[in-house]
Scaffold this active site. Structure first.
Site, short mmCIF file in Angstrom:
data_model
loop_
_atom_site.label_atom_id
_atom_site.label_comp_id
_atom_site.label_asym_id
_atom_site.label_seq_id
_atom_site.Cartn_x
_atom_site.Cartn_y
_atom_site.Cartn_z
N ASP A 28 33.18 -34.13 -15.65
CA ASP A 28 33.52 -32.97 -14.82
C ASP A 28 35.03 -32.77 -14.73
OD1 ASP A 28 32.96 -30.79 -13.24
OD2 ASP A 28 32.71 -31.95 -11.38
N HIS A 45 37.56 -27.43 -21.96
CA HIS A 45 36.34 -27.88 -22.61
C HIS A 45 36.65 -28.47 -23.99
CE1 HIS A 45 34.06 -26.27 -19.36
NE2 HIS A 45 34.22 -24.99 -19.68
N GLU A 75 21.74 -25.63 -14.49
CA GLU A 75 22.39 -24.67 -13.59
C GLU A 75 23.66 -24.06 -14.19
OE1 GLU A 75 21.28 -27.76 -12.53
OE2 GLU A 75 19.46 -26.89 -11.67
N LEU A 139 25.35 -48.30 -30.88
CA LEU A 139 25.35 -47.61 -29.59
C LEU A 139 24.33 -46.46 -29.59
CD1 LEU A 139 27.09 -47.04 -26.90
CD2 LEU A 139 28.27 -45.34 -28.29
N LEU A 203 25.72 -35.83 -7.49
CA LEU A 203 25.02 -36.03 -8.76
C LEU A 203 24.73 -34.71 -9.48
CD1 LEU A 203 22.59 -38.96 -7.85
CD2 LEU A 203 24.56 -39.04 -9.41
#
Ligand code: IPE
Ligand code: IPE
Ligand code: MG
Length: 258
Positions: A28, A45, A75, A139, A203
């Protein structure tokens, strides 16, 4: 039965897991990073994708086995169409540019979230990323894309109801494990550590079921500034925590002789 083998590098001398097996990250603060520099949000971004590359590399080096990243929420469609378009473009470019390299370094890519309603070429890229890397044993990179935890849980309930309707599942047999088995994360262990950048402490509909006993670490850095040092700092904080899973702490258990 013998204990499963745990790679030595993930254990400290006292046997406590020093490196969390599964780390999930809410990436974020891209917009705020850009705004602070007088740049358009999309620049945040773009720099966020660079931070992601650094973080995947660092996670592998540190010995983390699974890293889940929240890249686009159910969302996030409510953002302006231009920003949504840019985020879709970045995902396309990330897969096109980075998939071969990820594959070469043994990364296994998994995607969680709703596929229906995505543009067809994006749907195909997601399948390509999973198919190409499915045999890799390095990974595991789990990309939460068009993901919302409530939607995921509702989907699990729907699938359980369908199984009941078909007669393959009895209502009285529905357990926590049954529901977990119908989630997108069915065969994955829950995250040990969830990191959120940008200082926000929520969250935002991420892994609500799976985070029941995750340790949460909130870091002030915006995502484009995240690097190996920030990741290691979060892991250090994780190591200070005592995970009890509803039981007693080590000291209290010793006192009561249990
Ligand atoms: C995270 O950064 C990226 C996505 C949610 C896709 P934001 O775009 O949310 O950045 P802020 O929170 O507005 O700073
Ligand atoms: C969560 O961040 C979603 C992702 C990081 C992809 P948001 O920026 O969408 O969350 P809110 O709106 O601040 O809660
Ligand atoms: Mg945000």
């Amino acid at each position: 039965m013998s204990e499963p083998e745990v790679p030595q590098s993930t254990l400290s001398a006292d046997g406590i897991a020093a490196v969390p097996h599964h780390v999930a990250i809410i990436m974020d603060g891209n917009g705020r990073w850009a705004a602070a520099r007088g740049l358009p949000r999309v620049e945040g971004h773009r720099r966020g994708v660079e931070a992601l590359r650094r973080t995947i590399r660092a996670a592998g080096e540190i010995g983390i086995r699974i890293i889940t990243i929240f890249s686009f929420s159910s969302e996030n469609w409510s953002r302006p169409a231009a920003e949504v378009g840019e985020l879709m473009g970045l995902l396309r470019r990330f897969i096109r540019n980075d998939l071969a390299e990820l594959h070469k370094s043994g990364v296994r890519v998994r995607i969680i979230g709703e596929r229906a309603g995505l543009e067809a070429d994006i749907g195909r890229l997601l399948i390509e990323a999973e198919e190409l890397t499915k045999e890799n044993t390095g990974l595991t990179l789990v990309v939460a894309f068009n993901y919302g935890a409530r939607q995921e849980i509702a989907g699990a309930a729907r699938r359980a109801a369908e199984a009941v309707a078909q007669g393959t599942l009895k209502p009285q047999d529905i357990t926590v494990d049954t529901i977990a088995g119908f989630l997108d994360t069915a065969d994955m262990p829950d995250p040990d550590l969830i990191i959120r950048t940008s200082g926000e402490q929520r969250l935002s509909n991420f892994l609500l079921w799976q985070s029941a006993y995750s340790e949460l670490v909130f870091v002030p850095a915006n995502w484009p500034d995240f690097d190996r040092a920030t990741l290691e700092g979060a892991i250090r904080e994780y190591r200070q925590r005592e995970r009890r899973f509803g039981g007693l702490s080590g000291a209290a258990a010793a006192k009561t002789g249990s």
